[in-house]
Design a protein around this motif. Structure first.
Motif, PDB file in Angstrom:
ATOM      1  N   VAL A   1       0.834  -1.200   0.000  1.00 55.36           N
ATOM      2  CA  VAL A   1       0.000   0.000   0.000  1.00 55.36           C
ATOM      3  C   VAL A   1       0.871   1.253   0.000  1.00 55.36           C
ATOM      4  O   VAL A   1       0.599   2.235  -0.715  1.00 55.36           O
ATOM      5  CB  VAL A   1      -0.957  -0.007   1.209  1.00 55.36           C
ATOM      6  CG1 VAL A   1      -1.722   1.315   1.281  1.00 55.36           C
ATOM      7  CG2 VAL A   1      -1.929  -1.178   1.107  1.00 55.36           C
ATOM      8  N   SER A   2       1.956   1.246   0.784  1.00 46.60           N
ATOM      9  CA  SER A   2       2.874   2.377   0.817  1.00 46.60           C
ATOM     10  C   SER A   2       3.524   2.592  -0.551  1.00 46.60           C
ATOM     11  O   SER A   2       3.694   3.738  -1.007  1.00 46.60           O
ATOM     12  CB  SER A   2       3.947   2.138   1.882  1.00 46.60           C
ATOM     13  OG  SER A   2       4.875   3.207   1.922  1.00 46.60           O
ATOM     14  N   ASP A   3       3.867   1.496  -1.223  1.00 46.49           N
ATOM     15  CA  ASP A   3       4.457   1.588  -2.558  1.00 46.49           C
ATOM     16  C   ASP A   3       3.474   2.209  -3.543  1.00 46.49           C
ATOM     17  O   ASP A   3       3.857   3.037  -4.383  1.00 46.49           O
ATOM     18  CB  ASP A   3       4.876   0.189  -3.023  1.00 46.49           C
ATOM     19  CG  ASP A   3       5.465   0.177  -4.411  1.00 46.49           C
ATOM     20  OD1 ASP A   3       6.516   0.820  -4.620  1.00 46.49           O
ATOM     21  OD2 ASP A   3       4.885  -0.485  -5.299  1.00 46.49           O
ATOM     22  N   ALA A   4       2.200   1.834  -3.437  1.00 45.51           N
ATOM     23  CA  ALA A   4       1.184   2.401  -4.324  1.00 45.51           C
ATOM     24  C   ALA A   4       1.057   3.904  -4.102  1.00 45.51           C
ATOM     25  O   ALA A   4       0.942   4.698  -5.054  1.00 45.51           O
ATOM     26  CB  ALA A   4      -0.154   1.711  -4.083  1.00 45.51           C
ATOM     27  N   ARG A   5       1.063   4.333  -2.827  1.00 49.58           N
ATOM     28  CA  ARG A   5       0.959   5.769  -2.528  1.00 49.58           C
ATOM     29  C   ARG A   5       2.161   6.537  -3.090  1.00 49.58           C
ATOM     30  O   ARG A   5       2.000   7.624  -3.671  1.00 49.58           O
ATOM     31  CB  ARG A   5       0.853   6.000  -1.024  1.00 49.58           C
ATOM     32  CG  ARG A   5       0.834   7.477  -0.629  1.00 49.58           C
ATOM     33  CD  ARG A   5       0.592   7.680   0.844  1.00 49.58           C
ATOM     34  NE  ARG A   5      -0.790   7.387   1.196  1.00 49.58           N
ATOM     35  CZ  ARG A   5      -1.796   8.228   1.002  1.00 49.58           C
ATOM     36  NH1 ARG A   5      -1.581   9.414   0.440  1.00 49.58           N
ATOM     37  NH2 ARG A   5      -3.012   7.902   1.352  1.00 49.58           N
ATOM     38  N   ASP A   6       3.365   5.984  -2.924  1.00 48.49           N
ATOM     39  CA  ASP A   6       4.559   6.665  -3.441  1.00 48.49           C
ATOM     40  C   ASP A   6       4.479   6.832  -4.961  1.00 48.49           C
ATOM     41  O   ASP A   6       4.805   7.915  -5.493  1.00 48.49           O
ATOM     42  CB  ASP A   6       5.812   5.865  -3.069  1.00 48.49           C
ATOM     43  CG  ASP A   6       6.118   5.903  -1.583  1.00 48.49           C
ATOM     44  OD1 ASP A   6       5.573   6.785  -0.886  1.00 48.49           O
ATOM     45  OD2 ASP A   6       6.887   5.031  -1.113  1.00 48.49           O
ATOM     46  N   LYS A   7       4.071   5.811  -5.657  1.00 54.56           N
ATOM     47  CA  LYS A   7       3.963   5.891  -7.125  1.00 54.56           C
ATOM     48  C   LYS A   7       2.894   6.897  -7.543  1.00 54.56           C
ATOM     49  O   LYS A   7       3.094   7.703  -8.464  1.00 54.56           O
ATOM     50  CB  LYS A   7       3.627   4.511  -7.689  1.00 54.56           C
ATOM     51  CG  LYS A   7       4.721   3.473  -7.562  1.00 54.56           C
ATOM     52  CD  LYS A   7       4.223   2.109  -8.042  1.00 54.56           C
ATOM     53  CE  LYS A   7       5.309   1.058  -7.938  1.00 54.56           C
ATOM     54  NZ  LYS A   7       4.795  -0.303  -8.288  1.00 54.56           N
ATOM     55  N   ALA A   8       1.739   6.817  -6.852  1.00 56.38           N
ATOM     56  CA  ALA A   8       0.637   7.708  -7.211  1.00 56.38           C
ATOM     57  C   ALA A   8       1.004   9.175  -6.967  1.00 56.38           C
ATOM     58  O   ALA A   8       0.642  10.063  -7.756  1.00 56.38           O
ATOM     59  CB  ALA A   8      -0.604   7.336  -6.409  1.00 56.38           C
ATOM     60  N   LYS A   9       1.739   9.424  -5.875  1.00 58.53           N
ATOM     61  CA  LYS A   9       2.127  10.801  -5.562  1.00 58.53           C
ATOM     62  C   LYS A   9       3.032  11.378  -6.641  1.00 58.53           C
ATOM     63  O   LYS A   9       2.871  12.531  -7.063  1.00 58.53           O
ATOM     64  CB  LYS A   9       2.833  10.840  -4.206  1.00 58.53           C
ATOM     65  CG  LYS A   9       3.194  12.244  -3.754  1.00 58.53           C
ATOM     66  CD  LYS A   9       3.845  12.223  -2.376  1.00 58.53           C
ATOM     67  CE  LYS A   9       4.211  13.633  -1.933  1.00 58.53           C
ATOM     68  NZ  LYS A   9       4.873  13.647  -0.601  1.00 58.53           N
ATOM     69  N   ILE A  10       3.990  10.580  -7.104  1.00 60.49           N
ATOM     70  CA  ILE A  10       4.911  11.037  -8.156  1.00 60.49           C
ATOM     71  C   ILE A  10       4.139  11.330  -9.438  1.00 60.49           C
ATOM     72  O   ILE A  10       4.346  12.368 -10.091  1.00 60.49           O
ATOM     73  CB  ILE A  10       6.002   9.977  -8.412  1.00 60.49           C
ATOM     74  CG1 ILE A  10       6.965   9.914  -7.222  1.00 60.49           C
ATOM     75  CG2 ILE A  10       6.761  10.286  -9.697  1.00 60.49           C
ATOM     76  CD1 ILE A  10       7.958   8.780  -7.299  1.00 60.49           C
ATOM     77  N   MET A  11       3.214  10.454  -9.805  1.00 60.73           N
ATOM     78  CA  MET A  11       2.444  10.661 -11.042  1.00 60.73           C
ATOM     79  C   MET A  11       1.506  11.846 -10.916  1.00 60.73           C
ATOM     80  O   MET A  11       1.304  12.616 -11.878  1.00 60.73           O
ATOM     81  CB  MET A  11       1.677   9.385 -11.390  1.00 60.73           C
ATOM     82  CG  MET A  11       2.572   8.258 -11.893  1.00 60.73           C
ATOM     83  SD  MET A  11       1.652   6.824 -12.514  1.00 60.73           S
ATOM     84  CE  MET A  11       1.141   6.072 -10.963  1.00 60.73           C
ATOM     85  N   ALA A  12       0.913  12.019  -9.730  1.00 66.72           N
ATOM     86  CA  ALA A  12       0.010  13.157  -9.534  1.00 66.72           C
ATOM     87  C   ALA A  12       0.761  14.471  -9.668  1.00 66.72           C
ATOM     88  O   ALA A  12       0.305  15.398 -10.361  1.00 66.72           O
ATOM     89  CB  ALA A  12      -0.653  13.046  -8.159  1.00 66.72           C
ATOM     90  N   GLU A  13       1.915  14.559  -9.031  1.00 70.24           N
ATOM     91  CA  GLU A  13       2.705  15.794  -9.092  1.00 70.24           C
ATOM     92  C   GLU A  13       3.184  16.065 -10.513  1.00 70.24           C
ATOM     93  O   GLU A  13       3.221  17.217 -10.962  1.00 70.24           O
ATOM     94  CB  GLU A  13       3.883  15.696  -8.131  1.00 70.24           C
ATOM     95  CG  GLU A  13       3.465  15.714  -6.658  1.00 70.24           C
ATOM     96  CD  GLU A  13       4.631  15.484  -5.724  1.00 70.24           C
ATOM     97  OE1 GLU A  13       5.742  15.164  -6.208  1.00 70.24           O
ATOM     98  OE2 GLU A  13       4.443  15.616  -4.491  1.00 70.24           O
ATOM     99  N   ALA A  14       3.532  15.014 -11.245  1.00 65.84           N
ATOM    100  CA  ALA A  14       3.965  15.192 -12.633  1.00 65.84           C
ATOM    101  C   ALA A  14       2.821  15.701 -13.501  1.00 65.84           C
ATOM    102  O   ALA A  14       3.046  16.399 -14.504  1.00 65.84           O
ATOM    103  CB  ALA A  14       4.486  13.866 -13.192  1.00 65.84           C
ATOM    104  N   GLY A  15       1.591  15.376 -13.106  1.00 66.69           N
ATOM    105  CA  GLY A  15       0.429  15.843 -13.864  1.00 66.69           C
ATOM    106  C   GLY A  15      -0.162  17.136 -13.334  1.00 66.69           C
ATOM    107  O   GLY A  15      -1.261  17.533 -13.741  1.00 66.69           O
ATOM    108  N   GLY A  16       0.554  17.797 -12.409  1.00 60.75           N
ATOM    109  CA  GLY A  16       0.092  19.061 -11.885  1.00 60.75           C
ATOM    110  C   GLY A  16      -1.044  18.933 -10.896  1.00 60.75           C
ATOM    111  O   GLY A  16      -1.853  19.861 -10.750  1.00 60.75           O
TER     112      GLY A  16
END
Length: 221
Positions: A145-160
């Motif tokens: 679950v922590s790994d999913a959050r880390d990935k999602a955060k990076i993608m969200a920030e990259a998408g503004g």
């Protein structure tokens, strides 16, 4: 307006030290009639209990995981060597016994030699596992679950965007059997020749891994 969201698969993996030696004893033997096959199967189970008790371990450690007696068939050919079908020729016994023991090479060697001496047509697989997998599985899921959050955060920030709350967590539970195989003993002769030195095996760490699908809310900046 439909809520923006992102779904990510997280993977968790941990390394753990095994604390159980697992012996898997497999017997495959042909018999001319069913009665003899059944009698041998009972004798195999009886000997397994005796071997354990002789080595000061409860006979109940021997668990039957497979027991099957079925018709044995052979291909049949005519005088010109043309295949004409199958013919029945006796019965085949297939028997599997699982034994979990402490990690103790001397004890394991004594059990292996006993099987080689008293249980005909036995093959032995030696492996390592965990007595209780649940604590490690829970730790692995937290990491997923922590790994999913880390990935999602990076993608969200990259998408503004900013990563919001968790909308859903989807875990397709799997029956994870953590096991590392160390050695196969293929015959009674090989088992009887076993020594503590030949079984001086240092087991590798076990790896427990799995995935979860997590959906997060996306907040536009």
């Amino acid at each position: 307006m439909e809520e923006s969201k992102i779904s990510v698969q997280g993977r968790g993996a941990i390394h753990v030290v095994p604390d159980v030696t697992r012996l898997e004893v497999t017997i495959e033997q042909w018999f001319p009639d069913y009665g003899k096959a059944f009698a041998q199967a009972k004798e195999n189970s009886s000997w397994m209990v005796k071997i354990l008790e002789y080595n000061k371990k409860p006979g109940s450690l021997a668990k039957t995981v497979k027991f099957n007696i079925e018709d044995f068939t052979e291909n049949e050919y005519d005088d010109d060597d043309h295949y004409i079908g199958k013919k029945k020729n006796g019965f085949m016994l297939e028997q599997g016994i699982k034994i979990d023991l402490p990690i103790d090479n001397y004890l394991v060697n004594c059990i292996v030699r006993g099987v080689g001496k008293f249980i005909p047509s036995a093959q032995i697989n030696i492996g390592y596992t965990l007595q209780d997998e649940r604590p490690s599985q829970l730790k692995m899921l937290a990491r997923a679950v922590s790994d999913a959050r880390d990935k999602a955060k990076i993608m969200a920030e990259a998408g503004g965007c900013i990563l919001g709350k968790v909308i859903s967590i989807d875990y397709h539970h799997q029956n994870i059997h953590v096991m590392s195989h160390a050695r196969n003993i293929h015959s009674n002769t090989e088992a009887k020749a076993s020594t503590p030195g030949s079984l001086d095996i240092t087991p590798d760490d076990l790896v427990i891994s799995d995935t979860v699908d997590v959906t997060f809310q996306l907040i536009n900046q």
